[in-house]
Structure formats: C-alpha cells, structure tokens
Design a protein around this motif. Structure first.
Motif, short mmCIF file in Angstrom:
data_model
loop_
_atom_site.label_atom_id
_atom_site.label_comp_id
_atom_site.label_asym_id
_atom_site.label_seq_id
_atom_site.Cartn_x
_atom_site.Cartn_y
_atom_site.Cartn_z
N THR A 1 0.01 -4.07 -1.81
CA THR A 1 0.68 -5.03 -2.69
C THR A 1 2.18 -5.06 -2.47
O THR A 1 2.79 -6.13 -2.47
CB THR A 1 0.37 -4.69 -4.16
N ILE A 2 2.79 -3.90 -2.27
CA ILE A 2 4.25 -3.84 -2.12
C ILE A 2 4.74 -4.73 -0.98
O ILE A 2 5.74 -5.46 -1.16
CB ILE A 2 4.71 -2.38 -1.91
N PRO A 3 4.11 -4.76 0.20
CA PRO A 3 4.62 -5.62 1.28
C PRO A 3 4.60 -7.11 0.95
O PRO A 3 5.31 -7.89 1.58
CB PRO A 3 3.68 -5.32 2.45
N SER A 4 3.79 -7.52 -0.03
CA SER A 4 3.74 -8.95 -0.39
C SER A 4 4.98 -9.39 -1.17
O SER A 4 5.26 -10.58 -1.27
CB SER A 4 2.49 -9.23 -1.22
N ASP A 5 5.72 -8.44 -1.73
CA ASP A 5 6.97 -8.73 -2.45
C ASP A 5 8.12 -8.20 -1.60
O ASP A 5 8.54 -7.05 -1.74
CB ASP A 5 6.95 -8.06 -3.82
N ASP B 1 14.61 3.94 3.38
CA ASP B 1 14.10 3.80 4.74
C ASP B 1 12.88 4.66 4.98
O ASP B 1 11.92 4.24 5.64
CB ASP B 1 15.20 4.16 5.74
N SER B 2 12.88 5.89 4.44
CA SER B 2 11.75 6.79 4.65
C SER B 2 10.49 6.24 4.00
O SER B 2 9.39 6.31 4.58
CB SER B 2 12.06 8.17 4.08
N ALA B 3 10.63 5.68 2.80
CA ALA B 3 9.46 5.11 2.11
C ALA B 3 8.95 3.88 2.83
O ALA B 3 7.74 3.65 2.91
CB ALA B 3 9.83 4.76 0.66
N LEU B 4 9.87 3.08 3.39
CA LEU B 4 9.45 1.88 4.13
C LEU B 4 8.70 2.27 5.39
O LEU B 4 7.68 1.65 5.73
CB LEU B 4 10.69 1.04 4.47
N TYR C 1 3.25 -3.42 16.42
CA TYR C 1 2.45 -4.50 17.00
C TYR C 1 1.21 -4.80 16.15
O TYR C 1 0.81 -5.96 16.01
CB TYR C 1 2.02 -4.14 18.43
N ASN C 2 0.60 -3.75 15.59
CA ASN C 2 -0.61 -3.97 14.80
C ASN C 2 -0.30 -4.34 13.35
O ASN C 2 -1.13 -4.92 12.67
CB ASN C 2 -1.50 -2.72 14.85
N LEU C 3 0.90 -3.99 12.89
CA LEU C 3 1.31 -4.37 11.55
C LEU C 3 1.40 -5.89 11.41
O LEU C 3 1.24 -6.44 10.32
CB LEU C 3 2.66 -3.73 11.22
N VAL C 4 1.62 -6.56 12.52
CA VAL C 4 1.71 -8.03 12.52
C VAL C 4 0.43 -8.64 11.96
O VAL C 4 0.47 -9.56 11.13
CB VAL C 4 1.96 -8.54 13.95
N THR D 1 6.71 -7.12 8.96
CA THR D 1 6.97 -6.43 10.22
C THR D 1 8.43 -6.59 10.62
O THR D 1 9.07 -5.63 11.08
CB THR D 1 6.06 -6.98 11.33
N GLU D 2 8.96 -7.80 10.45
CA GLU D 2 10.37 -8.03 10.75
C GLU D 2 11.28 -7.17 9.87
O GLU D 2 12.29 -6.63 10.33
CB GLU D 2 10.71 -9.51 10.57
N LEU D 3 10.92 -7.06 8.59
CA LEU D 3 11.70 -6.24 7.67
C LEU D 3 11.72 -4.77 8.11
O LEU D 3 12.78 -4.14 8.15
CB LEU D 3 11.13 -6.36 6.26
#
Length: 504
Positions: free
Chosen positions: A272-276, A285-288, A442-445, A453-455
């Motif tokens: 859910t977090i990546p959707s926001d 940075d470590s959590a990301l 590459y697979n996160l895309v 992924t860009e973030l």
C-alpha cells in the motif's frame, strides 16, 4: 564463481552482523511508516480492518492473495482434497487407471467451476495442437502454440473466448487466463515432444491426461510433457525413503509461510505504501530500500506458497514437480532470476537452450534471450510496462555475459590472476551486489509501478549519494558474500556425497 576458499570466521560473522542489523533498522522504519499511514485517506481502499483486538489493520492491496485465503480458500481446499481422496482410492484399487482418474476429475472440476462451454473451448485448442503434432513439424507446432497463446492475450479474440465462461465470480478472470494460458503451454509441450520422439506415438488421450491434471491446471507450475508422462505412467509407483516426511515438511512450511505473510500484512503495508508516492517519499532512505526489497521478497513468498501447496499434492500423486522459485535473497545473477521455475524450464528447453546452445557466444545468446523474452512478453500480456520489464531483464542477462567476456579478456584476466583468492572473491561480490540491485530495480517495474521505481532509483542513486548509495551497496555486498559462502558449502557437501557414492 568457482572459488571454494572458505571465508574467515571473523569476516563471516561481520557480514552476518551487518546484514541482520541493516534489515532490522530498515524494518523498524517500515513499521513506523505503517503505523503512521494506517489512518491516511489514501490508504482506506487497501488497508482494511484486521486484528482489531490489538488495533492492527491489514494490507489487502493484493486481491489475489486475499481471495485465495478468504472466499476462494474453501473451494481450493475442497477441490484439492477431493483430488487427493480419489487419487488415493484409485492408486489402491486400480493403479493402472490413476492417470485417467486425474483427467476425469480435473475435467469435471474445470466444467463445474467455469462451465461446459469453457471446457469445450480448451478441448478445441487441445485438438488443434494435437493435429499439428501429427505433422511432425516443430516450427509449425511452436508457431500454432504461440498463436493460440496470443488469442488469449489480445483483442478481439480474447473478448470472444472469454464469453465461453458461464456465470460470474470474483476470480473468474484469474482462472480464465490461468487455465487457458497454461493449457496452451502444455499442449505446445506435448506437440513438440511428439515431434522430437515420433517413435513413441503419443495419443490425444495422453494430451488430455496431461492437460487436465487439476493441481497444475489453473495456477501451474508447468511440467514438460515428457517428464509428466513418464512419471504418471508408472503402474506401481514406489515412494523413496523419507519422501513422506519431506511431503509433510513441505506442507508445514507452506502453512508457516501463509501465517507469516498474514502477520506481515498486519504490521507492514509494503504493497500500500508505494501507491502513495508523497508518503513514500518521506520515508528514510533505509526504509525505502527495505520497501523495494520487501516487494520482491513478498512476490517470491507468494509464488513459493502457491507452488508449495500444489507441489505437495503432486508429490502425494508420486510426481516430481518443478521446485519453488529460488529465494530472491539468494539471487545476484540474472540467469537464476525466475519466479516460476516451471515456465522457466519450458522456455529453457524449447527456446532459450535451443537457440543459445552453451550460452557462451554473444550473438547466439542475444538471439536466445530476445526470443525468450518475446515469448515471455506474450505470456504476461503485451503492454508498455511488460515491454519495459522484458527489455530491462533481457539487457541484464546479456550484460552479465558481456562482463564475463570482458573479464576473460587478456589484460583483465591477468590482473585478476595477480590478485589473491580473497581479493578476487571480494571484487566479484562487489559486482554481484550491484547486480542484485539491478535485479530488484528491473523487476520492481512490473511488481509495483514505474513511478515508484523511479522514486527508489532517485533516492538511492542521486539524492542519497554518496552516503546512502555506499551504505546500501555495502550491506548488499555482505549479503552476496554470505550467499556465495553458502553456495560454496553446498558444493563441497555435494562433492563429498558423490565421493562416498563412488565404488571402491
């Protein structure tokens, strides 16, 4: 890769300490972020009430996981339990008929779930590829198989064929695409094996027994026809020593994994977090980095659970199914990156190895990877994000070969030869660490989104440089060293086992 010098105990302990500490630190950041975001307006659709007695909500962003283990759970248990029961009875009473029992039970289950017209649709594809196999032309069988697969991935044929499904329910679309696509791959495998072994005279009945084996029908994995036919044709199968214990252990691990994911989803909202993106951008940075890594780990666990359940049933039926995917934590080369070992085996046997040969020449390897990922793109469903995913992973696989060829080049080979064994191992682990994050990005895309992924890439490589970049690289380097040490240990154990089995 063949270096077999053990790591010093102190160095091994340091790597383990660094890796466990980094994971704990990233996990703490994700836990705090999940607690802070639980009541955000943007999370309301995908974070629902869960364990209210301890005040935890649950991440329900993955509808497939939620449906499999809620409303569809009882259907899966009922269908697979019936399969196991009838298979056991048939094995006891008439073992020579067990392959027929598999086919009849599977066909009836498909008809009861998706309707008789859907069953007839699949039978039409089976008959078409069976007729093609009689002509004995592999190129024709593969071409017709890909055309059949395309008919389930592209309009207007996909819309027309989906109309054969009667009734409506939550997982209808998933079952339609899964059953149809796996049917085409199985039929293509049958046709290609018939062409490769014309003396064996496989019949349409053999194809139907192979295709309608229920545990593999909707969700896989794929067993190539030659393997399935040889195993299911054993009239009096005998279990190896300790096999039942292994089956029980595999079933137990699947249950533990399901429970672990359920706990994880109540404390970490990794889907859910990546959707926001605004909220994700505020993460440390470590959590990301931990969030990006966790997305791939979850997808591996999801595949491992799914294939673990059906593989347990297949093992009870005296089959030796494809193994679950290799843990993402143990991957640092693109050549071993696959979340479905069955489809990987299918692609390698009929496309990748056939074109690429020994995978040591640059041009044949490029042709093999392009052909393989072209078929993979068709399997996943052609769209922009799949095109990008395929291109990146195709590039990564070829880039590994280019680097290997460069390392074998005279001047560089002499430089490495002048290094100590330990230093050579460290250099290779450093490249493995960079490769590991390339695999993740590459697979996160496809697993999440291009924007997320860009973030992650911007935060870890640009705004976080050099502190975050080097920290993440060092932690990954420690992990790669541990994986390589584990591989070395397993290789030595295998060598010792083979030495003991050699006759005196």
């Amino acid at each position: 890769m063949g270096i077999k010098t053990a790591l010093p105990a102190a160095e091994l302990g340091l790597y383990s300490l660094v890796l466990s500490g980094a994971l704990a630190y990233a996990g703490r950041g994700l836990l705090e972020a999940s607690q802070d975001g639980a009541h955000r307006k943007a999370f309301r659709e995908s974070v629902r009430p869960g364990w209210e007695y301890i005040g935890r909500k649950m991440d329900v962003a993955d509808f497939e996981w939620v449906m499999w283990f809620t409303s569809f759970r009882n259907v899966i248990i009922f269908a697979l339990s019936g399969h196991v029961l009838f298979a056991k009875l048939c094995t006891m009473v008439a073992p020579q008929l067990r392959s027929w029992m598999y086919a009849v039970y599977g066909a009836l289950a498909v008809m009861g779930t998706m309707g008789p017209w859907y069953l007839l649709l699949l039978l039409g594809h089976c008959v078409g590829l069976y007729v093609a196999s009689l002509l004995g032309q592999p190129w024709l069988c593969l071409g017709l198989g890909l055309a059949s697969l395309a008919s389930f991935k592209m309009d207007p044929l996909i819309s027309w064929q989906s109309g054969f499904v009667t009734g409506t329910f939550d997982l209808q679309e998933v079952l339609f695409h899964g059953g149809s696509s796996f049917t085409v791959l199985r039929c293509t495998s049958f046709a290609l094996e018939s062409c490769a072994h014309p003396d064996r005279h496989y019949s349409l009945a053999d194809l139907l027994k192979y295709n309608f084996y229920l545990p593999f029908f909707f969700f896989g994995p794929i067993m190539t026809f030659d393997r399935f036919h040889a195993q299911v044709s054993q009239v009096e199968p005998v279990r190896r020593k300790g096999e039942l214990w292994h089956i029980r252990a595999q079933a137990g691990l699947s249950v533990v994994a399901i429970m672990a994911v359920d706990i994880f989803f109540h404390f970490f909202y990794i889907l859910t977090i990546p959707s926001d993106l605004k909220f994700a951008n505020r993460l440390p940075d470590s959590a990301l980095a931990g969030l990006a890594y966790s997305n791939l780990v979850y997808d591996w666990v999801k595949a491992a659970v799914l294939f673990g359940v059906v593989n347990t049933v297949a093992c009870l039926d005296h089959l030796d199914p494809p193994q679950p995917p290799k843990c993402i934590t143990a991957l640092y080369v693109f050549a071993e990156t696959h979340f479905d070992r069955g489809i990987n085996d299918w692609l390698c046997k009929y496309v990748y190895n056939h074109i690429g040969g020994e995978h040591s020449a640059v041009i044949p390897e490029l042709a093999a990877t392009v052909a393989t990922f072209a078929i993979t793109t068709l399997w996943l469903g052609p769209c922009d994000i799949v095109y990008l995913w395929s291109f990146l992973n195709c590039f990564g696989l070829n880039f590994e070969l280019w680097v290997q060829k460069l390392a074998e080049w005279g001047p560089l080979a002499r430089i490495e030869a002048s290094l100590s064994v330990q230093m050579s191992r460290r250099v290779r682990a450093l490249f493995g660490a960079m490769n590991f994050w390339a695999i993740i990005m590459y697979n996160l895309v496809s697993l999440n989104s291009l924007k997320f992924t860009e973030l992650v890439a911007r935060r870890l490589l640009l705004t976080g440089f050099p502190q975050t970049t080097l920290s993440v690289l060092f932690v990954t380097y420690c992990g790669v060293q541990l994986v390589k040490e584990r591989e070395r240990t397993l290789a030595l154990e295998e060598e010792q086992k083979q030495d003991k089995e050699k006759p005196e």
